[in-house]
Design a protein around this motif. Structure first.
Motif, PDB file in Angstrom:
ATOM      1  N   MET A   1       0.845  -1.195   0.000  1.00 47.20           N
ATOM      2  CA  MET A   1       0.000   0.000   0.000  1.00 47.20           C
ATOM      3  C   MET A   1       0.885   1.251   0.000  1.00 47.20           C
ATOM      4  N   ALA A   2       0.598   2.163  -0.912  1.00 47.32           N
ATOM      5  CA  ALA A   2       1.345   3.424  -0.960  1.00 47.32           C
ATOM      6  C   ALA A   2       1.023   4.266   0.269  1.00 47.32           C
ATOM      7  N   ARG A   3       1.974   5.125   0.649  1.00 48.53           N
ATOM      8  CA  ARG A   3       1.793   5.914   1.867  1.00 48.53           C
ATOM      9  C   ARG A   3       2.358   7.327   1.665  1.00 48.53           C
ATOM     10  N   LEU A   4       1.680   8.293   2.276  1.00 50.00           N
ATOM     11  CA  LEU A   4       2.141   9.679   2.271  1.00 50.00           C
ATOM     12  C   LEU A   4       3.173   9.844   3.384  1.00 50.00           C
ATOM     13  N   LEU A   5       4.424  10.058   2.988  1.00 49.42           N
ATOM     14  CA  LEU A   5       5.499  10.164   3.981  1.00 49.42           C
ATOM     15  C   LEU A   5       5.641  11.567   4.543  1.00 49.42           C
ATOM     16  N   SER A   6       5.395  12.582   3.716  1.00 40.92           N
ATOM     17  CA  SER A   6       5.626  13.949   4.151  1.00 40.92           C
ATOM     18  C   SER A   6       4.746  14.898   3.359  1.00 40.92           C
ATOM     19  N   VAL A   7       4.221  15.923   4.041  1.00 37.59           N
ATOM     20  CA  VAL A   7       3.524  17.037   3.393  1.00 37.59           C
ATOM     21  C   VAL A   7       4.457  18.233   3.477  1.00 37.59           C
ATOM     22  N   ASN A   8       4.773  18.834   2.333  1.00 42.50           N
ATOM     23  CA  ASN A   8       5.776  19.898   2.271  1.00 42.50           C
ATOM     24  C   ASN A   8       5.165  21.160   1.668  1.00 42.50           C
ATOM     25  N   VAL A   9       5.373  22.277   2.313  1.00 34.15           N
ATOM     26  CA  VAL A   9       4.825  23.544   1.825  1.00 34.15           C
ATOM     27  C   VAL A   9       5.890  24.633   1.931  1.00 34.15           C
ATOM     28  N   GLY A  10       5.644  25.711   1.213  1.00 30.30           N
ATOM     29  CA  GLY A  10       6.537  26.867   1.274  1.00 30.30           C
ATOM     30  C   GLY A  10       5.977  27.993   0.438  1.00 30.30           C
ATOM     31  N   LEU A  11       6.104  29.201   0.928  1.00 27.69           N
ATOM     32  CA  LEU A  11       5.629  30.367   0.191  1.00 27.69           C
ATOM     33  C   LEU A  11       6.773  30.939  -0.650  1.00 27.69           C
ATOM     34  N   PRO A  12       6.447  31.548  -1.787  1.00 29.27           N
ATOM     35  CA  PRO A  12       7.503  32.073  -2.658  1.00 29.27           C
ATOM     36  C   PRO A  12       8.294  33.192  -2.010  1.00 29.27           C
ATOM     37  N   ARG A  13       9.556  33.293  -2.413  1.00 30.90           N
ATOM     38  CA  ARG A  13      10.434  34.340  -1.898  1.00 30.90           C
ATOM     39  C   ARG A  13      11.507  34.637  -2.943  1.00 30.90           C
ATOM     40  N   ASP A  14      12.193  35.762  -2.779  1.00 28.12           N
ATOM     41  CA  ASP A  14      13.290  36.139  -3.671  1.00 28.12           C
ATOM     42  C   ASP A  14      14.546  35.381  -3.267  1.00 28.12           C
ATOM     43  N   VAL A  15      15.189  34.768  -4.272  1.00 24.34           N
ATOM     44  CA  VAL A  15      16.397  33.976  -4.035  1.00 24.34           C
ATOM     45  C   VAL A  15      17.471  34.416  -5.033  1.00 24.34           C
ATOM     46  N   PRO A  16      18.689  34.760  -4.592  1.00 24.66           N
ATOM     47  CA  PRO A  16      19.758  35.096  -5.542  1.00 24.66           C
ATOM     48  C   PRO A  16      20.246  33.851  -6.262  1.00 24.66           C
ATOM     49  N   TRP A  17      20.444  33.970  -7.574  1.00 24.25           N
ATOM     50  CA  TRP A  17      20.897  32.830  -8.366  1.00 24.25           C
ATOM     51  C   TRP A  17      21.646  33.335  -9.589  1.00 24.25           C
ATOM     52  N   ARG A  18      22.949  33.096  -9.612  1.00 19.30           N
ATOM     53  CA  ARG A  18      23.804  33.429 -10.752  1.00 19.30           C
ATOM     54  C   ARG A  18      23.659  34.881 -11.186  1.00 19.30           C
ATOM     55  N   GLY A  19      23.699  35.760 -10.222  1.00 21.97           N
ATOM     56  CA  GLY A  19      23.646  37.179 -10.521  1.00 21.97           C
ATOM     57  C   GLY A  19      22.253  37.731 -10.738  1.00 21.97           C
TER      58      GLY A  19
END
Length: 398
Positions: A1-19
């Motif tokens: 039987m398949a099982r839900l191991l984790s519920v993951n959430v997060g709100l958007p935010r500004d992240v620096p990436w390659r300039g």
């Protein structure tokens, strides 16, 4: 039987990436206790780029614990935790090669329907510091998938996942993903996918375009032996259409790569190694619009198109692409074209020798022609011509 191991959430935010600064919701973290699932997302969750993520057909992203184990071994990582791949549900079971588009599942008091594979973008690579990851997810056949919320309700980690209905046509997530990103795009399989009403509208549009293209194929090969008759194949779309600049990478002082995706988040039709993309520059008061073609330089199966542009001293188009284009801009582009590509020879084990005397940022022939899971000897000597060692081997200066 398949099982839900984790519920993951997060709100958007500004992240620096390659300039650049990227507004993203890819950073998800596990939460405890029950969470309400609504039509568009999970309580406490959000997406930064609503063109390619979120919405009714992509309300919940699922990724498997087995794929975590696969990537831990492949990438040599021991720091992967649930939510690292941007998924909302980390599950035990529900493999991509078993779950079918249109399948329905009950978790807690909510009911969900599988709508499409994940369309990978650079943000998942940004999350893990692995720029190759978007292409690897496709190449390894481990995309994960999205769910639509049929009945709103509450879910919680540890709950069983119960299948309540089978999707029509029994077309798995892995099969659907490969049909878009990997040739051959056979008409009967495309027609089969289009009979799945649960498939998201974006994927349906891409499959219709591929079906039109497949129906326009010629009957015989022409020209050099071993080359596909792509020149007689109808392009994936007519004329020019907007493509979004997903990200920009300055490869050397005078070579810039641009990753291009659909502005609505719809998967772009697959291109063949060796084809090119034609773009049209903007008309301004100082310069007329121009049309230029650039070789596609991304790996096969990538979720978008990559072109690499060398800036020429008096080149209007290349100068504009280097100085006037940023991530988030739209470019007008025609569909991939070009007939100088190898056939998809499923059983061919003969050696292939490719000699390239072009710039450093053009497609690597060895990468472009070696099909996954097939033994084929490929020799690809590179003849690099440049004004100086820095341009020929830019990594030496780092």
């Amino acid at each position: 039987m398949a099982r839900l191991l984790s519920v993951n959430v997060g709100l958007p935010r500004d992240v620096p990436w390659r300039g650049e600064t990227v507004y993203t919701g890819v950073f998800k973290s596990p939460v405890s206790g029950p969470r309400r699932v609504r039509r568009l997302n999970i309580e406490g969750d959000g997406q930064g780029d609503l063109r390619g993520h979120g919405g009714e057909m992509r309300a919940v992203l699922v990724y498997q614990a087995d794929s975590y184990r696969h990537w831990a071994a492949h990438l040599g990582r021991d720091d992967l935790v649930h939510g690292n791949f941007g998924e909302n549900f980390t599950v035990d079971g529900l493999a991509d090669d078993e779950v079918c588009v249109g399948d329905r599942y009950r978790i807690g008091t909510a009911v969900f329907e599988v709508t499409q594979p994940r369309v990978t973008c650079y943000r998942v690579g940004m999350r893990l510091g692995e720029p190759r990851l978007p292409a690897l997810l496709v190449a390894h056949g481990r995309p994960g998938f999205y769910l639509r919320v049929i009945d709103e309700g509450e879910v919680e980690a540890g709950q069983e996942i119960v299948k309540v209905a089978d999707g029509p046509e029994r077309m798995t997530v892995a099969e659907t993903d490969a049909l878009l990103y990997r040739p051959p795009h056979l008409a009967d399989r495309l027609e089969r996918a289009l009979r799945v009403d649960a498939l998201s509208p974006g994927w349906q549009a891409s499959f219709r375009a591929l079906l039109d293209q497949a129906r326009g194929d010629g009957d015989g090969a022409a020209g050099n032996a071993g080359l596909s008759p792509v020149s007689v194949t109808r392009p994936a779309w007519d004329g020019f259409r907007p493509l979004r600049v997903e990200r920009v990478v300055d490869e050397t002082p005078d070579v810039r790569s641009l990753w291009l995706t659909d502005p609505d988040g719809t998967p772009v039709p697959a291109a063949r190694p060796g084809q090119y993309l034609t773009v049209r520059t903007l008309r301004t008061d100082d310069a007329p619009g121009t049309v230029r073609s650039y070789s596609l330089s991304g790996p096969p199966g990538a979720p978008g198109y990559r072109i690499s542009v060398k800036r020429e001293e008096h080149g209007r188009a290349s100068t504009w692409l280097h100085t006037g284009v940023r991530a988030g801009d739209d470019l007008q582009a025609a569909a991939p074209r070009g007939a100088f590509v190898l056939q998809d020879l499923r059983e061919d084990t003969l050696p292939v020798v490719l000699v390239s005397g072009r710039g450093r940022r053009h497609p690597a022939p060895r990468h472009a022609v070696r099909p996954r899971g097939r033994r084929r000897r490929v020799a690809a000597p590179g003849l690099v011509a440049a004004r100086d060692a820095e341009r020929a081997y830019p990594r030496l200066r780092r």
